[in-house]
Design an enzyme around this catalytic site. Structure first.
Site, PDB file in Angstrom:
ATOM      1  N   ALA A 110       0.878  -1.170   0.031  1.00 39.96           N
ATOM      2  CA  ALA A 110       0.033   0.052  -0.078  1.00 39.96           C
ATOM      3  C   ALA A 110       0.820   1.326  -0.059  1.00 39.96           C
ATOM      4  O   ALA A 110       0.660   2.150  -0.854  1.00 39.96           O
ATOM      5  CB  ALA A 110      -1.107  -0.060   1.169  1.00 39.96           C
ATOM      6  N   GLN A 158       4.046 -13.722  -1.642  1.00 38.15           N
ATOM      7  CA  GLN A 158       4.893 -12.464  -1.173  1.00 38.15           C
ATOM      8  C   GLN A 158       5.689 -12.761  -0.149  1.00 38.15           C
ATOM      9  O   GLN A 158       6.680 -12.287   0.080  1.00 38.15           O
ATOM     10  CB  GLN A 158       3.820 -11.209  -1.069  1.00 38.15           C
ATOM     11  CG  GLN A 158       3.221 -10.617  -2.295  1.00 38.15           C
ATOM     12  CD  GLN A 158       1.860 -11.059  -2.466  1.00 38.15           C
ATOM     13  OE1 GLN A 158       1.476 -12.280  -2.063  1.00 38.15           O
ATOM     14  NE2 GLN A 158       0.849 -10.321  -3.022  1.00 38.15           N
ATOM     15  N   ASP A 162      -4.053  -2.437   3.925  1.00 36.99           N
ATOM     16  CA  ASP A 162      -3.997  -1.682   2.928  1.00 36.99           C
ATOM     17  C   ASP A 162      -5.275  -0.544   2.989  1.00 36.99           C
ATOM     18  O   ASP A 162      -5.109   0.328   2.280  1.00 36.99           O
ATOM     19  CB  ASP A 162      -4.619  -2.723   1.665  1.00 36.99           C
ATOM     20  CG  ASP A 162      -3.430  -3.436   1.236  1.00 36.99           C
ATOM     21  OD1 ASP A 162      -2.942  -4.328   1.769  1.00 36.99           O
ATOM     22  OD2 ASP A 162      -2.861  -2.930   0.056  1.00 36.99           O
TER      23      ASP A 162
HETATM   24  O1  MRU Z   1      -1.119  -7.321  -3.261  1.00 42.45           O
HETATM   25  P1  MRU Z   1      -0.091  -6.615  -2.504  1.00 42.45           P
HETATM   26  O2  MRU Z   1       1.121  -7.476  -2.510  1.00 42.45           O
HETATM   27  O3  MRU Z   1       0.199  -5.082  -2.961  1.00 42.45           O
HETATM   28  O4  MRU Z   1      -0.746  -6.620  -1.070  1.00 42.45           O
HETATM   29  C1  MRU Z   1       0.106  -6.007  -0.047  1.00 42.45           C
HETATM   30  C2  MRU Z   1      -0.290  -6.246   1.345  1.00 42.45           C
HETATM   31  O5  MRU Z   1      -1.574  -6.773   1.516  1.00 42.45           O
HETATM   32  C3  MRU Z   1       0.271  -5.581   2.357  1.00 42.45           C
HETATM   33  O6  MRU Z   1       0.182  -6.307   3.577  1.00 42.45           O
HETATM   34  C4  MRU Z   1      -0.059  -4.028   2.721  1.00 42.45           C
HETATM   35  O7  MRU Z   1      -0.010  -3.343   1.472  1.00 42.45           O
HETATM   36  C5  MRU Z   1       0.737  -3.303   3.652  1.00 42.45           C
HETATM   37  S1  MRU Z   1       2.484  -3.133   3.195  1.00 42.45           S
HETATM   38  C6  MRU Z   1       3.222  -2.187   4.231  1.00 42.45           C
END
Ligand code: MRU
Length: 362
Positions: A62, A212, A253
């Site tokens: 995010a 991830q 997010d």
């Molecule tokens: O789909 P992504 O990899 O963008 O999702 C990311 C997440 O869900 C993270 O946990 C969130 O963005 C927090 S990042 C500091």
């Protein structure tokens, strides 16, 4: 769109991760699709490249997509300035670019937060030349990088104390340096705790379907000398039942005014498991991840992604032709399952309507 050179001048010998940077007027992103096999960079100077990069998760997380989009909008402004007849036309074109960037991924509110700030700066100086406005926008957007790292450090400081008595922690997805501009939110808290001398076993969920956790979080922590233990998502309950997890910490997010928090799919399951095993469940996020416009998590738009993310692993199809798939990229954890929300303005606890309102105003 293809990645560019695997290392940039001066970066080969550095251990510092710079997921987003501006170099000689080019907007350069670490290409997170290539990790952990290759550390490659992606040129996202053109608006179409930045939109592609956010949609396809070259850049993700995010805070990172917020800052990347803000810099992308400023780069677009620099291109538009000499082409527009007057400032009004320049602003009108910028608005189209801003909306395109905001539409690239729907769940993380940071995308709106960051691009609206850069756009507001442009709108605040109608008497200035477009080229002057564009340069101001770029300076402002680039400052968001340092701001984000500073904010993450404060989140880390505020959260580290919560892990003082923990021997182990479980995290999900990647809320680290790669998901921000450096240090990270949930991983920032872990990093700060380790920096303070806390000896932690860090469990990392694989995080299907985009992995991830396995691809990015393990790689990031190993670079820091923190050796994590990778588990599949379905092992979390077993590990908790065995007493192997003392706390869960994740990023977010978008957080509603009542504390409901959207994060990577699978987060809600972990929160339910944590409650069943009486383990604290922490969300670490900057104040910019709180959406003041929404009252509850029911209003958070959840991104639905390509079915192939579920159907195909490493290029190999894993289910029969014609298999129906749902692929929500995020879920919402209700506030009553969250022990605390760790922000740069302090550790927020229930009742969240009160603590979040106070944090937004401080
Ligand atoms: O789909 P992504 O990899 O963008 O999702 C990311 C997440 O869900 C993270 O946990 C969130 O963005 C927090 S990042 C500091």
């Amino acid at each position: 769109m293809e990645p560019i050179a695997s290392t940039l001048p001066g970066q080969a010998e550095m251990n510092v991760l710079q997921p987003i940077s501006v170099q000689d007027g080019r907007v350069i992103l670490i290409d997170q699709r290539q990790l952990p096999e290759k550390l490659e960079y992606f040129d996202a100077t053109e608006l179409s490249q930045m939109v592609f990069a956010i949609k396809e998760m070259v850049v993700r997380g995010a805070p990172a997509i917020g800052v990347a989009a803000a810099i992308g909008l400023a780069a677009r402004a620099i291109q538009l300035a000499p082409e527009c007849a007057d400032t009004a036309e320049f602003i009108a074109q910028l608005k189209i670019a801003k909306n395109t960037l905001q539409d690239s991924r729907p769940t993380a509110v940071n995308l709106r937060w960051a691009t609206e700030q850069v756009f507001a700066l442009a709108c605040s100086q109608p008497a200035s030349a477009a080229s002057v406005i564009a340069n101001d926008m770029m300076k402002f957007a680039q400052n968001l990088i340092d701001d984000d790292i500073r904010i993450n450090r404060s989140i880390g400081d505020n959260g580290a104390a919560l892990l003082n008595d923990c021997l182990s922690v479980l995290t999900h997805c990647n809320a680290g340096a790669l998901a921000t501009c450096g240090w990270g939110t949930a991983l920032g808290v872990i990093r700060s705790a380790v920096e303070n001398g806390v000896k932690l076993t860090v469990y990392v969920d694989e995080t299907r379907p985009r992995q991830q956790g396995a691809r990015l979080t393990v790689w990031e922590l190993q670079r820091d000398g923190i050796t994590p233990t990778l588990i599949t998502d379905s092992m979390a309950g077993y590990m908790m039942a065995k007493g192997k997890v003392d706390a869960v910490i994740v990023g977010a997010d978008r957080i509603a005014r009542n504390g409901d928090a959207a994060n990577k799919i699978g987060t809600y399951s972990l929160a339910v498991l944590a409650r069943a095993h009486e383990i604290p469940f922490y969300v670490a996020a900057p104040i910019s991840t709180i959406d003041p416009l929404i009252a509850t998590g029911a209003e958070i738009p959840i991104e639905e992604r390509d079915p192939d993310e579920v159907l195909v692993i490493s290029g190999q199809r894993i289910a029969a032709e014609g298999t129906r798939v749902e692929n929500p990229a995020f879920d919402v954890t209700p506030a009553h399952l969250i022990t605390a929300v760790i922000t740069e303005n302090g550790v927020l606890r229930a009742p969240y309507v009160k603590s979040i309102t106070e944090a937004l105003e401080s």
